[in-house]
Design an enzyme around this catalytic site. Structure first.
Site, PDB file in Angstrom:
ATOM      1  N   LYS A 189       0.916  -1.242   0.033  1.00 45.63           N
ATOM      2  CA  LYS A 189      -0.119  -0.068  -0.011  1.00 45.63           C
ATOM      3  C   LYS A 189       0.805   1.194  -0.054  1.00 45.63           C
ATOM      4  O   LYS A 189       2.035   1.209   0.413  1.00 45.63           O
ATOM      5  CB  LYS A 189      -0.891   0.201   1.118  1.00 45.63           C
ATOM      6  CG  LYS A 189      -0.156   0.296   2.664  1.00 45.63           C
ATOM      7  CD  LYS A 189      -0.343   1.780   3.083  1.00 45.63           C
ATOM      8  CE  LYS A 189       0.322   1.838   4.371  1.00 45.63           C
ATOM      9  NZ  LYS A 189       1.195   2.928   4.906  1.00 45.63           N
ATOM     10  N   ASP A 205      -2.936  -1.264  10.404  1.00 41.70           N
ATOM     11  CA  ASP A 205      -2.887  -1.211   8.905  1.00 41.70           C
ATOM     12  C   ASP A 205      -3.609  -2.381   8.118  1.00 41.70           C
ATOM     13  O   ASP A 205      -3.770  -2.447   7.090  1.00 41.70           O
ATOM     14  CB  ASP A 205      -1.597  -1.084   8.219  1.00 41.70           C
ATOM     15  CG  ASP A 205      -0.980   0.359   8.335  1.00 41.70           C
ATOM     16  OD1 ASP A 205      -1.927   1.173   8.397  1.00 41.70           O
ATOM     17  OD2 ASP A 205       0.064   0.628   8.014  1.00 41.70           O
TER      18      ASP A 205
END
Ligand code: C5P
Length: 283
Positions: free
Chosen positions: A8, A135
């Site tokens: 990401k 996350d």
């Protein structure tokens, strides 16, 4: 089962303040890219979690987030661990601000949901993920999304128009807890225009998003590291990137390109800064 775990990037990252529980309140736009680790999972029916990777310095036991994810998964089902051999081929740079470990954990959760035929929704899998790391819920859901709270409250956003991404991880690593601790005492000179970036996503305006990319952790880096990240960002812009920023707690810097050949030239040029340079695409 063989699965992929995507990296990401943070298109924006803002820290709103420290919370009573010691975590920080976040507001950030996340984006998945094609760059991914590959995981192989095999039940071993010993009750043990064993991890092997192509990087000798990563933990091969329950300290590895991929193993923690499996343990959390079985705990959430109210069952004892079945035992699993996890083989990870790492491609995502480690300690780089790209959620490599969190993404491996998310991939394990998604795979166990499928292999064991549990049929939990992605949102329920993400709720198990938040027990592994802030996350992980985003890594389960992926795409373009707003992450709030300590990072675990995810709102999907319109997809970023497809583009090329050049990533460069300078040859130093950043400790996430140390940088979070430091940000409390740093006077932030600049904040990202998160709302403006969301409006640009809604309009399908890639350049508008790229122009608004910013990460408040850049201001908290030690001076020499800050200068290095800035040099990489400037090189990306000179090579034709529509915008450049740092991802997560760094130190990876990246640029967005609408043109593939410019992105290829940038990839070549950035090898002067580090051997860890990648050309990938948004997902
Ligand atoms: O949630 P995770 O284990 O990934 O977080 C690692 C560390 O990063 C935490 O222990 C904390 O120091 C810091 N952190 C934070 N605020 C967040 C997320 C992480 O302070 N929103």
């Amino acid at each position: 089962m063989k699965i992929q775990a995507r990296a990401k990037l943070n298109l924006t990252l803002d820290v709103l303040g420290r919370r009573p529980d010691g975590y920080h309140e976040m507001r950030m736009i996340m984006q998945s890219v094609e760059l991914a680790d590959t995981l192989d999972l095999a039940f071993n029916n010993t009750g043990e979690l064993r991890v092997s990777t192509n990087l000798h310095f990563l933990p091969n036991n329950e300290k590895n987030l991929a193993a923690q994810a499996a343990l959390r998964w079985w705990a959430a089902q109210g069952e004892p661990p079945r035992g699993l051999d996890i083989t990870i081929d790492k491609h995502i740079p480690v300690c780089a601000g790209m959620a490599g470990g969190s993404s491996d954990a998310a991939a394990v959760l998604q795979a166990l949901n499928v292999i064991e035929d549990r049929r939990r929704s992605p949102e329920m899998v993400a709720r198990v993920g938040e027990l592994v790391g802030s996350d992980v819920p985003y890594c389960v859901l992926g795409g373009t999304a707003l992450a709030e709270g300590r990072g675990e409250i995810i709102t999907p956003l319109p997809s970023l128009p497809k583009c090329w991404v050049v990533l460069c991880k300078p040859e130093f690593s950043i400790s996430t807890p140390a940088l979070f601790a430091k940000i409390d005492s740093v006077k932030l000179r600049c904040r990202p225009d998160t709302q403006g970036a969301i409006a640009a996503l809604e309009a399908g305006d890639l350049a508008g998003v790229a122009r608004r990319m910013y990460n408040v952790f850049e201001d908290a880096l030690p001076e020499r590291q800050h200068a290095r990240v800035n040099d990489i960002k400037n090189a990306l812009i000179q090579c034709g990137a529509l915008g450049a920023s740092m991802s997560g707690t760094g130190p990876t810097a990246f640029g967005l390109f609408s043109n593939e050949s410019l992105a290829q030239e940038a990839q070549e040029r950035l090898l002067e800064f580090s051997g860890d340079v990648f050309l990938t695409r948004t997902v």
